[in-house]
Design a protein around this motif. Structure first.
Motif, mmCIF file in Angstrom:
data_model
loop_
_atom_site.group_PDB
_atom_site.id
_atom_site.type_symbol
_atom_site.label_atom_id
_atom_site.label_comp_id
_atom_site.label_asym_id
_atom_site.label_seq_id
_atom_site.Cartn_x
_atom_site.Cartn_y
_atom_site.Cartn_z
ATOM 1 N N PHE A 94 -10.784 -32.669 -15.275
ATOM 2 C CA PHE A 94 -11.823 -31.813 -14.692
ATOM 3 C C PHE A 94 -12.936 -32.713 -14.180
ATOM 4 O O PHE A 94 -13.228 -33.747 -14.789
ATOM 5 N N LEU A 95 -13.544 -32.333 -13.057
ATOM 6 C CA LEU A 95 -14.716 -33.048 -12.554
ATOM 7 C C LEU A 95 -15.942 -32.209 -12.887
ATOM 8 O O LEU A 95 -16.191 -31.172 -12.270
ATOM 9 N N TYR A 96 -16.679 -32.662 -13.887
ATOM 10 C CA TYR A 96 -17.851 -31.926 -14.370
ATOM 11 C C TYR A 96 -19.062 -32.304 -13.530
ATOM 12 O O TYR A 96 -19.363 -33.490 -13.352
ATOM 13 N N ALA A 97 -19.741 -31.293 -12.995
ATOM 14 C CA ALA A 97 -20.900 -31.528 -12.130
ATOM 15 C C ALA A 97 -22.108 -30.789 -12.698
ATOM 16 O O ALA A 97 -22.403 -29.656 -12.287
ATOM 17 N N PRO A 98 -22.816 -31.388 -13.678
ATOM 18 C CA PRO A 98 -23.997 -30.720 -14.232
ATOM 19 C C PRO A 98 -25.011 -30.436 -13.132
ATOM 20 O O PRO A 98 -25.363 -31.321 -12.352
ATOM 21 N N SER A 99 -25.454 -29.188 -13.085
ATOM 22 C CA SER A 99 -26.325 -28.730 -12.006
ATOM 23 C C SER A 99 -27.482 -27.924 -12.572
ATOM 24 O O SER A 99 -27.404 -27.380 -13.676
ATOM 25 N N ALA A 100 -28.545 -27.847 -11.787
ATOM 26 C CA ALA A 100 -29.758 -27.145 -12.207
ATOM 27 C C ALA A 100 -29.743 -25.713 -11.680
ATOM 28 O O ALA A 100 -29.569 -25.485 -10.481
ATOM 29 N N TYR A 101 -29.925 -24.762 -12.591
ATOM 30 C CA TYR A 101 -30.097 -23.352 -12.234
ATOM 31 C C TYR A 101 -31.535 -22.974 -12.566
ATOM 32 O O TYR A 101 -32.039 -23.309 -13.644
ATOM 33 N N SER A 102 -32.189 -22.292 -11.639
ATOM 34 C CA SER A 102 -33.607 -22.015 -11.843
ATOM 35 C C SER A 102 -34.053 -20.814 -11.019
ATOM 36 O O SER A 102 -33.397 -20.433 -10.038
ATOM 37 N N TYR A 103 -35.180 -20.238 -11.425
ATOM 38 C CA TYR A 103 -35.840 -19.210 -10.622
ATOM 39 C C TYR A 103 -36.867 -19.840 -9.684
ATOM 40 O O TYR A 103 -37.531 -19.136 -8.936
ATOM 41 N N LYS A 104 -36.964 -21.163 -9.740
ATOM 42 C CA LYS A 104 -37.864 -21.902 -8.863
ATOM 43 C C LYS A 104 -37.030 -22.735 -7.896
ATOM 44 O O LYS A 104 -36.025 -23.328 -8.288
ATOM 45 N N ARG A 116 -38.159 -34.282 -14.277
ATOM 46 C CA ARG A 116 -39.352 -34.641 -15.048
ATOM 47 C C ARG A 116 -40.492 -33.682 -14.729
ATOM 48 O O ARG A 116 -40.716 -33.332 -13.581
ATOM 49 N N GLY A 117 -41.180 -33.260 -15.768
ATOM 50 C CA GLY A 117 -42.264 -32.304 -15.591
ATOM 51 C C GLY A 117 -41.820 -30.861 -15.722
ATOM 52 O O GLY A 117 -42.643 -29.948 -15.617
ATOM 53 N N HIS A 118 -40.515 -30.643 -15.957
ATOM 54 C CA HIS A 118 -39.990 -29.291 -16.116
ATOM 55 C C HIS A 118 -39.323 -29.151 -17.481
ATOM 56 O O HIS A 118 -38.742 -30.103 -18.002
ATOM 57 N N THR A 119 -39.399 -27.959 -18.051
ATOM 58 C CA THR A 119 -38.728 -27.696 -19.323
ATOM 59 C C THR A 119 -37.282 -27.295 -19.054
ATOM 60 O O THR A 119 -36.985 -26.595 -18.083
ATOM 61 N N LEU A 120 -36.382 -27.734 -19.936
ATOM 62 C CA LEU A 120 -34.950 -27.551 -19.718
ATOM 63 C C LEU A 120 -34.307 -26.752 -20.837
ATOM 64 O O LEU A 120 -34.745 -26.802 -21.993
ATOM 65 N N LEU A 151 -33.546 -18.825 -19.856
ATOM 66 C CA LEU A 151 -34.087 -19.084 -18.520
ATOM 67 C C LEU A 151 -34.694 -17.811 -17.936
ATOM 68 O O LEU A 151 -35.809 -17.828 -17.388
ATOM 69 N N ARG A 152 -33.980 -16.713 -18.066
ATOM 70 C CA ARG A 152 -34.440 -15.430 -17.503
ATOM 71 C C ARG A 152 -35.743 -14.972 -18.145
ATOM 72 O O ARG A 152 -36.610 -14.389 -17.488
ATOM 73 N N HIS A 153 -35.913 -15.263 -19.429
ATOM 74 C CA HIS A 153 -37.113 -14.831 -20.149
ATOM 75 C C HIS A 153 -38.251 -15.844 -20.067
ATOM 76 O O HIS A 153 -39.273 -15.681 -20.743
ATOM 77 N N GLY A 154 -38.072 -16.890 -19.264
ATOM 78 C CA GLY A 154 -39.142 -17.852 -19.057
ATOM 79 C C GLY A 154 -39.268 -18.910 -20.128
ATOM 80 O O GLY A 154 -40.280 -19.617 -20.191
ATOM 81 N N GLY A 155 -38.238 -19.052 -20.962
ATOM 82 C CA GLY A 155 -38.292 -20.057 -22.023
ATOM 83 C C GLY A 155 -38.086 -21.473 -21.529
ATOM 84 O O GLY A 155 -38.328 -22.434 -22.267
ATOM 85 N N ASP A 157 -37.754 -23.863 -17.472
ATOM 86 C CA ASP A 157 -37.787 -23.827 -16.004
ATOM 87 C C ASP A 157 -36.398 -23.966 -15.399
ATOM 88 O O ASP A 157 -36.130 -23.440 -14.315
ATOM 89 N N VAL A 158 -35.542 -24.715 -16.092
ATOM 90 C CA VAL A 158 -34.228 -25.071 -15.543
ATOM 91 C C VAL A 158 -33.178 -24.989 -16.645
ATOM 92 O O VAL A 158 -33.407 -25.466 -17.764
#
Length: 215
Positions: A94-104, A116-120, A151-155, A157-158
């Motif tokens: 498998f080719l794993y591609a960690p990606s960022a999901y966000s409402y921003k 950097r500067g964002h909560t994960l 993420l949906r509840h704002g806990g 950023d990403v």
């Protein structure tokens, strides 16, 4: 009589009669489930019986390294670095591609450094994730549903999940404010690892995986 020792070694490398190779899988993870499906198909081609056992990441690696299990499904070279008795089958499953999901709508062209500067929110026990986010503020969860909920509840950023994560894709289909940020933070191959007593099976499974991809 040199043939006899060689024959004994070959027999020891095979699963016991009527017994499947016991391979551990990180549960509740689409990437690892897909990797398992690939391994099942390749093992069938190679005439090797396999079974999957869901276990937490660290515990599974320890048991496989001790020989209490026969191997590990879909782990990175980084994850296996501290487990010297595990041998990689040298063909990715498998080719794993960690990606960022966000409402921003963030710019992630800089890869992990762009976070950097964002909560994960990240998955607990993923060695790659632990390493890459060590210096960043993060919350660690046990499954993807928890990442998306936090993420949906704002806990955070990403949330970090695979680029093709089906649970995240399903969430995006009903929540149009949720973005998959491009490009992926990284692309990392996942491998099947076998305990060293099964070294003779490594080339057979590697060839079966290559044949599967050619088809």
């Amino acid at each position: 009589m040199r043939v006899l020792p060689a024959l004994l070694c070959a027999l020891l490398a095979l699963p016991a009669q009527g017994r499947d190779l016991q391979l551990y899988l990180i549960p509740n993870t689409p990437a690892h489930i897909e990797a398992w499906q690939v391994i099942q198909a390749a093992a069938k081609r190679a005439g090797i019986r396999v079974a999957m056992r869901p276990l937490p990441p660290r515990r599974g690696m320890v048991m496989a390294n001790r020989g209490e299990l026969d191997g590990a499904i879909g782990r990175t070279m980084l994850a296996a670095r501290d487990f010297p008795d595990l041998l990689p089958v040298p063909e990715p499953v498998f080719l794993y591609a960690p990606s960022a999901y966000s409402y921003k709508q963030l710019d992630v062209a800089g890869g992990w450094a762009a976070l950097r500067g964002h909560t994960l929110c990240v998955r607990r026990g993923y060695t790659l994730m632990e390493e890459r986010t060590r210096q960043l503020p993060r919350q660690r969860m046990d499954d993807d549903a928890s990442l998306l909920r936090m993420l949906r509840h704002g806990g955070c950023d990403v949330a970090i999940m695979d680029r093709q994560n089906k649970e995240a894709r399903a969430a995006m289909a009903t929540d149009h404010d949720l973005y998959l940020l491009q490009p992926a933070l990284e692309e990392v191959p996942l491998y099947l690892f076998l305990h060293k007593r099964h070294a003779a099976l490594v080339p057979r499974l590697a060839e079966a995986l290559r044949d599967l991809k050619r088809d």
